[in-house]
Write an enzyme that holds these catalytic residues in place. Structure first.
Site, PDB file in Angstrom:
ATOM      1  N   SER A  10       0.857  -1.317  -0.111  1.00 51.46           N
ATOM      2  CA  SER A  10      -0.045  -0.017  -0.042  1.00 51.46           C
ATOM      3  C   SER A  10       0.772   1.094  -0.142  1.00 51.46           C
ATOM      4  CB  SER A  10      -0.937   0.104   1.174  1.00 51.46           C
ATOM      5  OG  SER A  10      -0.130   0.102   2.497  1.00 51.46           O
ATOM      6  N   ILE A  12       3.098   4.525  -0.317  1.00 53.46           N
ATOM      7  CA  ILE A  12       4.385   4.723  -1.002  1.00 53.46           C
ATOM      8  C   ILE A  12       4.888   3.434  -1.676  1.00 53.46           C
ATOM      9  CG2 ILE A  12       6.646   5.617  -0.683  1.00 53.46           C
ATOM     10  CD1 ILE A  12       5.388   7.511   1.525  1.00 53.46           C
ATOM     11  N   TYR A 155       7.703   7.820  16.606  1.00 57.22           N
ATOM     12  CA  TYR A 155       7.917   7.793  14.954  1.00 57.22           C
ATOM     13  C   TYR A 155       9.009   8.788  14.696  1.00 57.22           C
ATOM     14  CZ  TYR A 155       7.045   8.320  10.297  1.00 57.22           C
ATOM     15  OH  TYR A 155       7.239   8.317   8.816  1.00 57.22           O
TER      16      TYR A 155
END
Length: 266
Positions: A10, A12, A155
């Site tokens: 899915s 990029i 992240y």
């Protein structure tokens, strides 16, 4: 070229797989959803590989399958990962964001390394401009700075670590290795499919194809920058990369930490 793209079911990764297949390259499609992986593999006439990066055992199994399947690997895109909005620990004992974005790709790259060296391959890590906001704790990455912020603090740490890994891999091997920021992309990763303002926000974000464009160039074109460089644009190596990511001693400490963590799950 034979190109392995993790997280290519899915977003990029899928857009990159499609673009690279159109250029005539052979794609190994890697993702956690068997249905989506097989769908993309059919679309790009590639090979499907299913692995959940929350499990180091599955990452090692993936590496073994890739080595068994391909006598030559020309490029590896460590693209899998994302923001995890609730703090959680994997069955392996690591914070999920760290394991899926950093430790798992490190283990995969290490296991494929002899084959990558044989073909003088290119390795690319998907990083993010979020690397500016997440200091890597090379003693305890599970700490993630305390404040969770719906996963964005963890992240940011992980994406800085990815940029550091690209640089440290360049220091330790003759491979061409890079990291990049794809920009703000309207994908499932961004959670826009669940947002009440998704239509408005999407107007100001890149498409997956636009986000994948830099990855495709790094994998296929001559790069006029030092191995290990981080890109926010094709002609701007290391622009905006923070001092920790540029520090070789920090990169060495990160590498040694990941060696210790991976050794816990041989």
């Amino acid at each position: 070229m034979r190109i392995i793209i993790t997280g290519s079911s899915s977003g990029i990764g899928r857009a990159a797989a499609t673009a690279l297949a159109a250029l005539g390259h052979d794609i190994a499609v890697v993702g956690r959803s068997r249905a989506r992986v097989e769908e993309v593999a059919r679309e790009v006439n590639g090979d499907p590989f299913v692995a959940d990066f929350d499990s180091i055992a599955e990452v090692r199994k993936l590496a073994a399958e890739l080595l068994d399947k391909y006598p030559r690997i020309d490029a590896l895109a460590n693209n899998a990962g994302g923001v995890i909005d609730k703090r959680a620990i994997t069955p392996d004992g690591f914070e999920r964001t760290w394991q899926s974005n950093v430790l798992a790709p490190f283990v995969l790259t290490q296991m494929l390394l002899p084959r990558l060296l044989e073909s003088n391959a290119t390795v690319v890590f998907t990083s993010s401009v979020a690397q500016k906001f997440g200091t890597v704790d090379v003693t305890d990455p599970n700490s993630t700075g305390g404040v969770w912020l719906r996963g964005f603090s963890a992240y940011g740490q992980a994406k800085r670590a990815d940029a550091m890994l690209a640089k440290e891999l360049a220091r330790r091997t003759p491979l061409s290795t890079y990291s990049f920021h794809p920009g703000g992309v309207a994908t499932r990763f961004a959670g826009l499919d669940q947002s009440p303002v998704s239509g408005l926000v999407r107007r100001f974000m890149r498409t997956p194809e636009e986000g994948a464009a830099l990855l495709v160039r790094l994998l296929t074109e001559e790069v006029h920058a030092a191995s290990g460089s981080y890109f926010t644009a094709w002609d701007k190596p290391d622009k905006g990369l923070v001092s920790q990511a540029l520090d070789p001693s920090e990169g060495a400490k990160l590498w040694e930490l990941l060696e210790r963590e991976s050794a816990q799950h041989p």
